[in-house]
Design an enzyme around this catalytic site. Structure first.
Site, short mmCIF file in Angstrom:
data_model
loop_
_atom_site.label_atom_id
_atom_site.label_comp_id
_atom_site.label_asym_id
_atom_site.label_seq_id
_atom_site.Cartn_x
_atom_site.Cartn_y
_atom_site.Cartn_z
N ASP A 136 0.81 -1.22 0.00
CA ASP A 136 0.00 0.00 0.00
C ASP A 136 0.84 1.27 0.00
O ASP A 136 0.59 2.19 -0.78
CB ASP A 136 -0.95 0.00 1.19
CG ASP A 136 -2.08 -1.02 1.04
OD1 ASP A 136 -2.40 -1.37 -0.11
OD2 ASP A 136 -2.63 -1.46 2.06
N ARG A 184 1.52 4.22 16.84
CA ARG A 184 0.90 5.22 15.95
C ARG A 184 1.07 6.67 16.40
O ARG A 184 1.35 7.53 15.58
CB ARG A 184 -0.57 4.88 15.72
CG ARG A 184 -0.83 3.48 15.14
CD ARG A 184 0.23 3.05 14.16
NE ARG A 184 -0.06 1.77 13.53
CZ ARG A 184 0.86 0.95 13.06
NH1 ARG A 184 2.14 1.27 13.19
NH2 ARG A 184 0.53 -0.18 12.47
#
Length: 400
Positions: free
Chosen positions: A16, A97
């Site tokens: 991706d 994250r």
């Protein structure tokens, strides 16, 4: 799309994020793309990943070693909070994250980028975590998520990248989606989407199958200072070495596997497999040491704080005001959480068999049933009378 001239892309080297580079250029008209790869102990060779980003069309490819920061500022805080999402998952992937988001914002400001980008899809948790993290740190920065909008299957994304000369080492039908850092691995998708499908042994890398673990138990001692693990078997270690060694030791005994149905932020359930040997064991040891050094009301109240804390991390609210307030509470509770926890590792189990602390509020003379008992037994009857008074009054009024 023409929404930005220069973009910083969070880059992992996977399908991706690699396809994002030509897609952002061709479909959205982005001129300059700078990729950022963060070393969180995923044990990938970042040199080839850096080269691949340039081959895919990146103007510049950056690598940041953030392992120590990741463990110290994110992992250890989660341990101090005893953070387990849905009382099981120790947030190994979710904790990465907010750090990546912070680095994206810093690099964007340094290189004068108009926007940052990531390769998250529309169904996952990471899109929420990245977007909210970036938004909290720089609300004026544009956030691009091409994989959320291009509506391509994995096979179609690979075919799109191949049109621009990108080569992929993975099979177009690769069944599993895997994320790894020094705190753990997460595995999902493919046949694992069937909740009744037993995970094949080949998906595991950090933990041994029980049948292959040692036939004799191993004992280890973990030392904590103010809720932070600092030593293994009386030897002080830096954070990266400590976690790495604990991963190997616990993984060798088959400790740290999780197979769970998880409630994602976007409202769907997903089946997730995790390997978190060191992190899971450290949370358990830390919680046990708290039981020795904290009063009952603090320990019990902190359980609810930990639940809220884990939910905030999972839902991408690391930089929220509530998370900041809870950090202050948790930090204050850790002043006395210093000591050693002894653990027996055997056949997939990490059993705590001992603990000690100079700050212990456990009193043998009060707890013992032996001759050294100092507890005032005469006080018990009066205590029970006062403690049970509301129940007695209620019972008398409601007696049939």
């Amino acid at each position: 799309m023409g929404c930005a001239d220069r973009v910083v892309l969070a880059y992992s080297g996977g399908v991706d994020t690699s396809v994002c580079i030509p897609y952002l250029k061709q479909e959205w008209g982005i001129k300059d793309i700078i990729t950022l790869s963060v070393d969180l102990g995923q044990e990938d060779e970042l040199g080839p990943i850096q080269a691949k980003a340039l081959e895919c069309g990146a103007l510049e490819s950056l690598i940041v070693d953030a392992q120590e920061t990741f463990i110290t500022n994110y992992g250890f805080r989660a341990i101090q909070a005893n953070a387990l999402y849905e009382n099981r998952y120790p947030l190994s992937t979710a904790l990465a994250r907010p750090l990546i988001s912070k680095l994206l914002v810093e690099v964007a400001e340094k290189y004068g980028a108009d926007a940052v980008a990531h390769g998250c899809t529309a169904k996952g948790n990471d899109q929420v975590r990245f977007d909210l993290g970036i938004l909290a740190l720089n609300p004026d920065l544009k956030i691009l998520a091409p994989a959320r909008e291009w509506n391509m299957s994995r096979e179609e994304a690979i075919a799109y990248g191949e049109k621009f000369g990108i080569e992929f080492s993975v099979k177009k039908s690769s069944p599993f989606s895997i994320d790894r850092n020094i705190l753990g691995r997460s595995i999902e998708a493919g046949p694992l989407e069937d909740p009744m499908f037993e995970p094949p042994e080949e998906i595991y890398l950090m933990t041994k199958a029980i049948a292959n673990t040692p036939d004799k138990p191993e004992y280890i001692e973990i030392g904590f200072e103010k809720g932070v693990p600092v030593s293994l078997n009386c030897q002080n270690l830096d954070s990266v070495t400590l976690i790495s060694q604990l991963n190997k030791i616990a993984g060798n005994h088959g400790i740290g596997r999780l197979d769970m149905i998880e409630n994602r932020v976007v409202g769907i359930k997903s089946r997730e497999i995790y390997e978190v040997p060191a992190l899971l064991m450290l949370i358990d040891a830390h919680r046990d040491l708290e039981s020795l050094t904290l009063t009952a009301d603090v320990t019990q109240y902190k359980q609810g704080v930990g639940d809220t804390y884990s939910k905030l991390i999972y839902e991408g609210l690391w930089y929220s005001p509530l998370k900041e307030a809870l950090d202050a509470f948790i930090s204050q509770t850790q002043d006395r959480v210093t000591g050693t926890v002894r653990i027996k590792l055997f056949k997939g189990n990490a059993v705590i068999v001992g603990r000690c602390s100079d700050n212990s509020i456990y009193s043998p003379n009060l707890s013992t049933y032996g001759a050294d008992d100092n507890f005032d037994h005469k006080a018990a009857e009066g205590f029970i009378y006062i403690w049970g008074l509301p129940t007695r009054v209620w019972a008398q009024k409601n007696k049939r």
